[in-house]
Design a protein around this motif. Structure first.
Motif, short mmCIF file in Angstrom:
data_model
loop_
_atom_site.label_atom_id
_atom_site.label_comp_id
_atom_site.label_asym_id
_atom_site.label_seq_id
_atom_site.Cartn_x
_atom_site.Cartn_y
_atom_site.Cartn_z
N CYS A 78 37.44 -30.51 21.82
CA CYS A 78 36.98 -28.98 21.23
C CYS A 78 37.04 -29.16 19.90
O CYS A 78 37.74 -29.32 18.85
N HIS A 79 35.57 -28.99 19.07
CA HIS A 79 35.21 -29.22 17.63
C HIS A 79 35.25 -27.68 17.24
O HIS A 79 34.19 -27.16 17.66
N LEU A 80 36.26 -27.09 16.34
CA LEU A 80 36.21 -25.69 16.15
C LEU A 80 36.45 -25.57 14.76
O LEU A 80 37.47 -25.78 14.19
N GLY A 81 35.07 -25.53 14.13
CA GLY A 81 35.04 -25.33 12.65
C GLY A 81 34.02 -24.01 12.22
O GLY A 81 34.15 -23.31 13.04
N SER A 82 33.54 -24.32 11.27
CA SER A 82 32.32 -23.06 10.88
C SER A 82 31.42 -22.97 11.97
O SER A 82 30.72 -22.14 12.57
N GLY A 83 30.96 -24.45 12.61
CA GLY A 83 30.22 -24.44 13.83
C GLY A 83 31.07 -24.98 14.94
O GLY A 83 32.17 -25.90 14.69
N SER A 121 28.65 -25.12 5.25
CA SER A 121 29.65 -24.46 4.25
C SER A 121 30.42 -25.31 3.30
O SER A 121 31.14 -25.29 2.42
N SER A 122 30.11 -26.84 3.47
CA SER A 122 30.81 -27.59 2.75
C SER A 122 30.10 -29.24 2.68
O SER A 122 29.11 -29.12 3.61
N LEU A 123 30.41 -29.94 1.60
CA LEU A 123 29.93 -31.18 1.53
C LEU A 123 31.04 -32.27 1.61
O LEU A 123 32.09 -32.14 0.84
N VAL A 163 23.23 -29.56 -2.22
CA VAL A 163 22.65 -30.50 -3.14
C VAL A 163 23.31 -30.67 -4.39
O VAL A 163 23.11 -31.86 -5.18
N ARG A 164 23.61 -29.71 -4.89
CA ARG A 164 24.25 -29.73 -6.52
C ARG A 164 25.27 -30.80 -6.30
O ARG A 164 25.56 -31.44 -7.22
N GLU A 165 26.45 -30.44 -5.46
CA GLU A 165 27.32 -31.16 -5.48
C GLU A 165 27.29 -32.92 -5.22
O GLU A 165 27.81 -33.63 -5.51
N ALA A 166 26.05 -32.97 -4.25
CA ALA A 166 25.63 -34.29 -4.00
C ALA A 166 25.19 -35.05 -5.26
O ALA A 166 25.58 -36.55 -5.51
N ILE A 220 34.35 -30.77 -0.25
CA ILE A 220 33.92 -29.62 -1.10
C ILE A 220 33.31 -28.48 -0.80
O ILE A 220 32.42 -28.55 -0.09
N SER A 221 34.22 -27.66 -0.73
CA SER A 221 33.50 -25.88 -0.18
C SER A 221 32.55 -25.63 -1.20
O SER A 221 32.88 -25.47 -2.33
#
Length: 350
Positions: free
Chosen positions: A168-173, A10-12, A34-37, A28-29
């Motif tokens: 504990c890595h707790l984000g979107s994943g 969900s982010s770059l 790819v567009r943002e890259a 960047i959310s």
């Protein structure tokens, strides 16, 4: 300089490093990484970039950082069915970078867990079937978990190979790692990015019978089931929303269920360690939300975990209660980009 791309679901995130010193960084959310890259590449001075390093979520049998060749690309492509939210977009960003004629490096999220003990990496399936299809626990978010281990070793004043902890890595994943004497002992996330602890749009561990029922009795196609499991389960499936911040604010039940799922994995891993230097909270959800941390720790009073609410609200580095002699609880922001840059620098130096 090293340019790092870290494309998530969900982010770059991108960063520029001079050695290990970050000189530019941004998250960047977006629904189009790819567009943002492309925008980022257009904005940079290419002459100053020595190497472009990419976080690759699933490397299959490739585990060490390596220069990206056609064969490496083919391998990343082969893993798309196991990491459909990440690998396709990471490959597209690699493709966008090719005209610059700058060496590119793949750093694998699965690398840290490549040498899990057999007792934790073996899936309880027929051995011939597992061998034929290379079915085993892979583990993900390894770049983050390895960084957190290195940071914790500095905080507690021990060498890395003396540290035992739960990260504990707790984000979107989401994933939870059990680390003993500096080496991964187990991890919640399994063969694919769907398993383990409940996530924002993914379910985590499910009784396989549920999946068979949905296919055989509910009449779902594999494509429909895939859509449900990847995009419409977890917190979103229970609440109808993936805006975790708003769900926390309104006290939605999905957050309570999420926190309970996390607590179960921490308790399970804690019981397997001979000693534990600390439990580390990180990732977009855990490092920013005192509410989530408190809810998780409230479920773990049986192992003596007690949070200091004043420290917790301040997002202090150590938030465990000294008064109750609680096992140590840490809040450490992850820095996958720095870890990726380190791996790229090590490769360049060889």
């Amino acid at each position: 300089m090293i340019l790092v791309f870290n494309a998530g679901s969900s982010s770059l995130k991108y960063a520029l490093f001079e050695g290990e010193r970050c000189v530019q960084k941004k998250t960047i959310s977006t629904d189009d990484v790819v567009r943002e890259a492309k925008k980022i590449l257009r904005s940079l001075d290419h002459n100053s970039i020595q190497c472009i390093a990419h976080r690759i979520v699933h490397g299959g049998t490739h585990t060490r950082a390596e220069y990206i060749t056609l064969e490496v690309e083919k391998n990343i492509l082969k893993q798309i069915p196991l990491a459909p939210l990440h690998n396709p977009y990471e490959l597209k960003i690699v493709e966008e970078c090719k005209p610059l004629d700058i060496p590119q490096v793949a750093v694998y999220d699965t690398g840290f867990f490549s040498k899990l003990p057999k007792k934790s990496s073996t899936l309880p399936l027929p051995r011939d079937l597992a061998k034929e299809h290379n079915l085993r626990k892979v583990g993900f978010h390894g770049i983050s978990h390895e960084f957190l281990l290195e940071e914790l070793s500095q905080v507690v004043g021990k060498s890395k190979n003396q540290v035992s902890c739960i990260t504990c890595h707790l984000g979107s994943g989401c994933s939870i790692a059990c680390i003993e004497n500096g080496k991964p002992k187990d991890v919640s996330i399994d063969f694919s990015t769907l398993g383990g602890v409940m996530m924002v749009t993914r379910p985590g561990n499910l009784d396989p019978g549920v999946l068979l029922y949905l296919l055989d009795e509910a009449g779902l196609s594999t494509k429909e089931l895939h859509e449900i499991l990847e995009y419409n389960s977890g917190i979103k499936g229970l609440s109808g929303s993936k805006d975790v911040k708003k769900l926390i604010e309104k006290g939605d039940e999905s957050i309570d269920i999420f926190c309970y799922h996390v607590a179960k994995f921490i308790a399970m891993f804690y019981g397997t360690l001979k000693h534990c230097d600390g439990i580390v909270f990180s990732g977009g959800i855990a490092q920013r939300s005192p509410v989530v941390r408190r809810k998780i720790c409230d479920e773990l009073q049986g192992i003596g975990l007690v949070i200091d609410e004043t420290l917790n609200k301040k997002n202090a580095t150590i938030i465990s209660s000294k008064k109750h002699n609680s096992p140590k609880i840490f809040v450490i922001p992850t820095n996958e980009e720095l870890m990726i840059a380190r791996k790229a620098l090590q490769l360049i130096a060889k």
